[in-house]
Design a protein around this motif. Structure first.
Motif, PDB file in Angstrom:
ATOM      1  N   SER A   2       0.874  -1.179   0.000  1.00 27.60           N
ATOM      2  CA  SER A   2       0.000   0.000   0.000  1.00 27.60           C
ATOM      3  C   SER A   2       0.911   1.229   0.000  1.00 27.60           C
ATOM      4  O   SER A   2       1.234   1.779   1.057  1.00 27.60           O
ATOM      5  N   PRO A   3       1.354   1.676  -1.193  1.00 27.85           N
ATOM      6  CA  PRO A   3       2.324   2.783  -1.273  1.00 27.85           C
ATOM      7  C   PRO A   3       1.767   4.090  -0.718  1.00 27.85           C
ATOM      8  O   PRO A   3       0.559   4.344  -0.765  1.00 27.85           O
ATOM      9  N   SER A   4       2.663   4.927  -0.214  1.00 29.05           N
ATOM     10  CA  SER A   4       2.241   6.217   0.349  1.00 29.05           C
ATOM     11  C   SER A   4       1.710   7.154  -0.728  1.00 29.05           C
ATOM     12  O   SER A   4       0.844   7.992  -0.471  1.00 29.05           O
ATOM     13  N   SER A   5       2.244   7.040  -1.948  1.00 31.98           N
ATOM     14  CA  SER A   5       1.720   7.777  -3.105  1.00 31.98           C
ATOM     15  C   SER A   5       1.119   6.765  -4.064  1.00 31.98           C
ATOM     16  O   SER A   5       1.750   5.748  -4.382  1.00 31.98           O
ATOM     17  N   ARG A   6      -0.079   7.056  -4.532  1.00 31.76           N
ATOM     18  CA  ARG A   6      -0.796   6.091  -5.377  1.00 31.76           C
ATOM     19  C   ARG A   6      -1.009   6.668  -6.765  1.00 31.76           C
ATOM     20  O   ARG A   6      -1.397   7.830  -6.928  1.00 31.76           O
ATOM     21  N   ALA A   7      -0.766   5.840  -7.767  1.00 35.16           N
ATOM     22  CA  ALA A   7      -0.972   6.250  -9.151  1.00 35.16           C
ATOM     23  C   ALA A   7      -2.421   5.989  -9.558  1.00 35.16           C
ATOM     24  O   ALA A   7      -2.915   4.869  -9.404  1.00 35.16           O
TER      25      ALA A   7
END
Length: 234
Positions: A62-67
């Motif tokens: 669950s990345p801190s920045s999401r595309a």
């Protein structure tokens, strides 16, 4: 506060909160578990996805920045508009899921490496049989030349992978997906992690908190079953 990598309990489908993911590597949330349909649906419902190599245990992210791609902001340049008007390719939905994911897993055809191992292939093919995983296919003279697949939980669509055998075929696949989702009022496509191709098509990065708002809104949308019926899109 020290960060902790969570190990999943075999008998439980519970995940730790996505915002407890590690900062390095960015977004690594948990390890272990399996790729059962119930666990995958539970993961995607929370914006969590698996990503690991053949020789690794299952890793959940669950990345801190999401595309994401806002569907109303898909970028179609002049040359792509011309190709669309010329109907260079035809585009369908859910007519060749297994072929699409097999191509996505085949590194020589992808022109790059792949993380889609045999375990993942079996898991997502099962998800497709259950109505959660879907494909967009691109055809040229009745030959499959491109496509993408992803997982849909209500109105939340998380793209997994795409491939192309002819130039611009993956762009047609993305346009086809946007056409399907836009008709149902879906606002965003989750692309998980960005790359130059996605950026060129209008993909942006948002914070985990903003993404979670998008995800929750999408999860409340009950799409008609006909949304994913096999058919020609254009």
């Amino acid at each position: 506060m020290a960060e902790t990598l969570h190990w999943l309990e075999p008998e439980s489908l519970a995940f730790p909160p996505p915002d407890s993911a590690l900062s390095d590597p960015n977004g690594l949330l948990a390890i272990g578990g399996d790729l059962s349909a119930k666990r995958l649906v539970a993961a995607y419902s929370q914006g969590i996805f698996p990503w690991f190599n053949e020789d690794e245990p299952i890793l959940w992210w669950s990345p801190s920045s999401r595309a994401v791609i806002p569907v109303e902001q898909l970028y179609i340049n002049r040359s792509l508009k011309k190709l669309l008007n010329k109907k260079l390719f035809s585009v369908t939905i859910n007519q060749a899921f297994e072929q699409v994911i097999d191509y996505c897993a085949d590194a020589p055809f992808r022109r790059e490496g792949t993380w889609i191992n045999s375990t993942m292939l079996a898991a997502y093919k099962h998800l497709h049989q259950l109505g959660y995983a879907h494909s967009i296919e691109v055809w040229h003279q009745q030959n499959l030349v491109g496509g993408l697949y992803g997982v849909a939980i209500n109105g939340f669509f998380s793209g997994e992978s795409m491939f192309y055998l002819k130039d611009n075929a993956s762009k047609f696949a993305l346009v086809g997906l946007v056409n399907v989702l836009k008709q149902q009022g879906v606002k965003i496509i989750d692309c998980q992690i960005t790359n130059p191709f996605l950026t060129s098509m209008g993909c942006i990065e948002v914070s985990r908190a903003t993404f979670d708002q998008y995800r929750q809104q999408a999860m409340l949308m009950q799409l008609p079953a006909a949304t994913w019926q096999p058919r020609t899109i254009f």
